[in-house]
Enzyme design. Sequence first.
Site, PDB file in Angstrom:
ATOM      1  N   TYR A 264       0.865  -1.174   0.000  1.00 19.56           N
ATOM      2  CA  TYR A 264       0.000   0.000   0.000  1.00 19.56           C
ATOM      3  C   TYR A 264       0.908   1.232   0.000  1.00 19.56           C
ATOM      4  CZ  TYR A 264      -4.646   2.013   0.845  1.00 19.56           C
ATOM      5  OH  TYR A 264      -5.840   2.692   0.731  1.00 19.56           O
TER       6      TYR A 264
ATOM      7  N   LYS B  34     -19.305 -20.901 -10.797  1.00 18.24           N
ATOM      8  CA  LYS B  34     -18.452 -20.884 -11.987  1.00 18.24           C
ATOM      9  C   LYS B  34     -17.060 -20.350 -11.632  1.00 18.24           C
ATOM     10  CE  LYS B  34     -18.987 -20.959 -16.700  1.00 18.24           C
ATOM     11  NZ  LYS B  34     -20.008 -21.475 -17.612  1.00 18.24           N
TER      12      LYS B  34
ATOM     13  N   ASN C 127     -31.933 -29.541 -20.275  1.00 15.95           N
ATOM     14  CA  ASN C 127     -31.637 -29.781 -18.876  1.00 15.95           C
ATOM     15  C   ASN C 127     -32.733 -29.217 -17.996  1.00 15.95           C
ATOM     16  OD1 ASN C 127     -29.707 -31.170 -17.447  1.00 15.95           O
ATOM     17  ND2 ASN C 127     -28.071 -29.720 -17.859  1.00 15.95           N
TER      18      ASN C 127
END
Lengths: 378, 378
Positions: B37, B92, B286
């Site tokens: 930082y 995902k 599906n």
Amino acid sequence: MSDYKQESLELHRQHQGKIGTAISVPINDKHDLSLAYTPGVAAVCLAIAADKSEARNLSIKGRTIAVISDGSAVLGLGNIGPEAALPVMEGKCALFKSFAGVDAFPICLDTQDPEEIIKTIKYLAPVFGGINLEDIAAPRCFEIERRLQAELDIPVMHDDQHGTATVVLAALINALKLRESSKDEVKVVVSGAGAAGNAIVRLLLGYGVKHVSVCDRQGLLYAGRPDLSGEKFELASITNLSKQQGSLVDALVGADVFIGVSSAGLVTTEMVKNMAERPIIFALANPNPEIMPDEAEAAGAYVVASGRSDFKNQINNVLIFPGVFRGALDNRVRLITDEMLVKAAEALAGLVDDLSVDKILPDAFDKRVANTVANAIK
Amino acid sequence: MSDYKQESLELHRQHQGKIGTAISVPINDKHDLSLAYTPGVAAVCLAIAADKSEARNLSIKGRTIAVISDGSAVLGLGNIGPEAALPVMEGKCALFKSFAGVDAFPICLDTQDPEEIIKTIKYLAPVFGGINLEDIAAPRCFEIERRLQAELDIPVMHDDQHGTATVVLAALINALKLRESSKDEVKVVVSGAGAAGNAIVRLLLGYGVKHVSVCDRQGLLYAGRPDLSGEKFELASITNLSKQQGSLVDALVGADVFIGVSSAGLVTTEMVKNMAERPIIFALANPNPEIMPDEAEAAGAYVVASGRSDFKNQINNVLIFPGVFRGALDNRVRLITDEMLVKAAEALAGLVDDLSVDKILPDAFDKRVANTVANAIK
């Protein structure tokens, strides 16, 4: 300082940044896959579709903050754009995780239009439990924060304003304690009427400081000053109740406290000498303060703070923002109020066991800090 | 299935979702803080400000993908909105990390207006090295992908289109090999002209399949069919070269391959019996396929695949998307082309050592998959 530069560049290049994704559920076989993804995940989707508030319990929404910038006012570097701002936002996310266990993700927007920023953040809101605005230039930062606070059901805080203000207040509480001064009596002069200056003034008033004046480049703000509009117009109406006119030099005569969030070198030793006895000097311009701490002390300053990690008494936002959002998430706070931030500042100030003019704030790595602050945000 | 539901809900509730932030640099003391930082990070910001391409080397941009949905076509659940879509996008992201070491973050947008989606993703682009579009309804998904591919300098792929198409092609390559059929001669009928159907047709044609026809709910697409526009109009012009008219029943007479990305139960055993000998049936609707695998086999099907994890030969996108983006990031690919995806499909098909009608695709947990696919994306 020059060593940090090279070392920091190498660190960033070696790790390709500072944060990444971690998986918090096992994905080792088909059964795991059926739970984390299809077909099992459909039940989770339907549970949220039936009751949106379940997103906080069943997804990252309940524990994730967005750190959002448009790259328009990054550190002291100015308007360097979204790509160049990313290392700061990423660093902030690393600190969120490290200091308070808060998951945070950096968002750097390729627009600096306030309406587009507001709209974009509203579009992103389903994923997040809170929004930390960062390094957005004044005055657009005010409008953006105000609108998002009104229009979103998650907490939104511009850290350059309120994080800074809260650490300043904590430091001032302890400085006044050491000086045995009362918040009702001290005369405070704030130099800088931008994001930080604005929030500092409002939080000091909220805490109960009675006499606050603000200077911008043109000198003291006062009700009726012809060039004022927007936030500065409002500031003038709630500060400098005696409507004093003049420069920063004039403002500091007899003042007890100087808080600078402005520019390097604005304060001379002469000006410090003209203040009240044993004045408190917070010279927070970064990297070069309004007056160097050693000069201020030589001129009679009693307590000195700066924004720099290589001097004592650093006004460091990391003392506040991780805990504030930890508390906001844990307590499902919709709006982070000045009242909560005053309590957070008081709690932070109370953590300094060995209070002295050389130590008015807790150490950033003090493990108690984040929880103590978090407990005030409810 | 019902067990998965309860177990998946409990898993999500226990972990409050599935991913989080991980810190990849040490933050244990003031020195670490000065590098990750301020003040050290300023040098990194300035390096990127001087050369934007350095963002890929010095920040998460070089290794992070956004998984972006508007919640309009989630799994088979339809338009359930951005909050309810989040568990899928998060899942995902977990798979990206688990299967290919790709850092990915879920973005669920609270807008379903194509122009707003395009604009928002462009605003977000500075942070990411690639965009995985997900569960966005047709036809808007086509326009959104096309525009972003043209206007952004990072790869953009709608996985429901191209991920699915690539796994289908890999499966078809192996099915044709088993059946000893030539891509020049087989007659393929695709049922469904939405996101997946469109991409499957284009990839099959790109691979060199000569005879492809497409059916929607109204029957065969053919050049000149009066109700066609947009993507379907284009599909009609590149498929069904004999301009056959009729229903799916008619289309399947004598066909070698059926690929269904449409609706449950559309195909009867009678229709399978009317196909060529030993037909290939990919019934991918599906969770309920166009025909159940056992029924298809009883009617004479030679190779059968579905979208379900509880049947053999699952057409599972996880075989493709992690590797595709791994390759795109590693090779700094600006545009993922059909040519690359054909190569990826061929490479994926080549990984099946024990090829049989019961195994035409590699196992999802086969460690070679992601790298093999990634090597094709360049």
